[in-house]
Design an enzyme around this catalytic site. Structure first.
Site, PDB file in Angstrom:
ATOM      1  N   ASP A   7       5.973   0.416   2.755  1.00  0.00           N
ATOM      2  CA  ASP A   7       5.030   1.322   2.901  1.00  0.00           C
ATOM      3  C   ASP A   7       5.407   2.103   1.666  1.00  0.00           C
ATOM      4  OD1 ASP A   7       2.403   2.389   3.408  1.00  0.00           O
ATOM      5  OD2 ASP A   7       3.632   3.866   4.616  1.00  0.00           O
ATOM      6  N   ASP A   9       3.510   5.984   0.855  1.00  0.00           N
ATOM      7  CA  ASP A   9       3.199   7.170   1.377  1.00  0.00           C
ATOM      8  C   ASP A   9       3.804   7.421   2.572  1.00  0.00           C
ATOM      9  OD1 ASP A   9       1.689   7.523  -0.857  1.00  0.00           O
ATOM     10  OD2 ASP A   9      -0.239   7.613   0.089  1.00  0.00           O
TER      11      ASP A   9
END
Length: 226
Positions: A7, A9
Site C-alpha cells: 500500500d 499512503d
C-alpha cells in the site's frame, strides 16, 4: 515466483499523497485554500468507512479538468521533486530487501495513478496498480474513474488481473505473497496473501492483526518537511 505488494499512503510513505498534492497546489496558487477542507472532509469519510471514492475523485481530480496536459506534467515534475526528501530510509530499505531477494514488487493503491507514479519511480518499484483517471480528447483529467477503483475488494481484482495479464499466474499460484498495509480497508487483500503485514495499523486492523497473529511493524518515520 514470490511477490511483495505495498500500500502507499501511511504505509510506504508517512503521509497522504492526495493531501500532499492538494497542499502543493495551494502553495503554488493553482488551487484555492478551500480545497484543503474539501479534501480533509473526504479523509474523514475514509476514516469513518463511508467514503465514496468516485465522489472523492470528482471533488479532487475534477479540479484539474481545465488544466492542459503539458501544464499538469510540469506540476507533477515539481511535485515529485518535493516528495523525494520526504521518503523514509526505512521504507526504501523494506522495498530494497524484497527487490534484492528477487521478489516481484508492486505498489497497490487507491491513489490515482498519475499521482502515485512519481512515488513508484522514487521507490524503484516497477509495477503500479492504482485507480485510473479518465481523460478527455485533449488529454485533460475528467474527474471520473475508469474501471474498478483500486480500493477495498477492488485491490484483489487489480492484483489478479495484473498477475494473469503479465505472468499467467494468480495469487493462489504464486509461491509466496506479502502485502503491507496500514488500513482495515485493505483487509480483503491482506487476507488473500500468504504473508499479511500490518504497518502502523489503524485500530481495527491492529485488533485483527493481533487476533490473527499477523506481524506488525512501525510506520516509516516522516523526515522533516522541506
Amino acid at each position: 515466483m514470490q511477490i511483495a505488494l505495498f500500500d502507499l499512503d501511511h504505509t510506504l510513505i508517512a503521509f497522504d499523497t492526495g493531501q500532499a498534492w492538494t497542499e502543493f497546489l495551494i502553495r503554488r496558487g493553482h488551487w484555492p485554500a478551500e480545497a484543503r477542507e474539501t479534501y480533509l472532509d473526504f479523509c474523514r469519510q475514509y476514516v469513518a468507512g463511508t467514503l465514496d471514492l468516485h465522489a472523492m475523485h470528482r471533488g479532487s481530480v475534477g479540479r484539474l479538468r481545465e488544466v492542459p496536459a503539458p501544464t499538469l506534467a510540469r506540476w507533477l515534475a515539481d511535485f515529485r521533486a518535493e516528495l523525494a526528501p520526504r521518503l523514509a530510509p526505512a521504507a526504501h530499505a523494506l522495498v530494497a530487501r524484497h527487490r534484492e531477494a528477487g521478489d516481484l514488487c508492486a505498489i497497490v493503491t487507491a491513489t490515482p495513478r498519475f499521482l502515485a507514479e512519481p512515488l513508484a519511480a522514487l521507490f524503484e518499484v516497477p509495477h503500479l496498480l492504482a485507480t485510473e483517471s479518465g481523460l478527455d480528447e485533449a488529454g485533460r483529467r475528467t474527474g471520473e474513474i475508469v474501471g474498478e477503483p483500486c480500493f477495498r475488494e477492488g485491490k484483489i481484482l487489480h492484483v489478479e488481473r495484473w498477475l494473469a495479464r503479465c505472468f499467467g499466474r494468480s495469487l493462489a499460484t504464486v509461491a509466496r505473497s506479502w502485502f503491507y498495509s496500514d488500513s482495515a480497508s485493505d483487509l480483503p487483500l491482506l487476507q488473500a496473501v500468504s504473508d499479511p503485514v500490518a504497518v502502523g495499523p489503524d485500530a481495527r486492523l491492529a485488533a485483527h492483526a493481533q487476533a490473527a497473529g499477523w506481524p506488525v511493524i512501525a510506520r516509516p518515520v516522516l523526515p522533516s518537511a522541506p
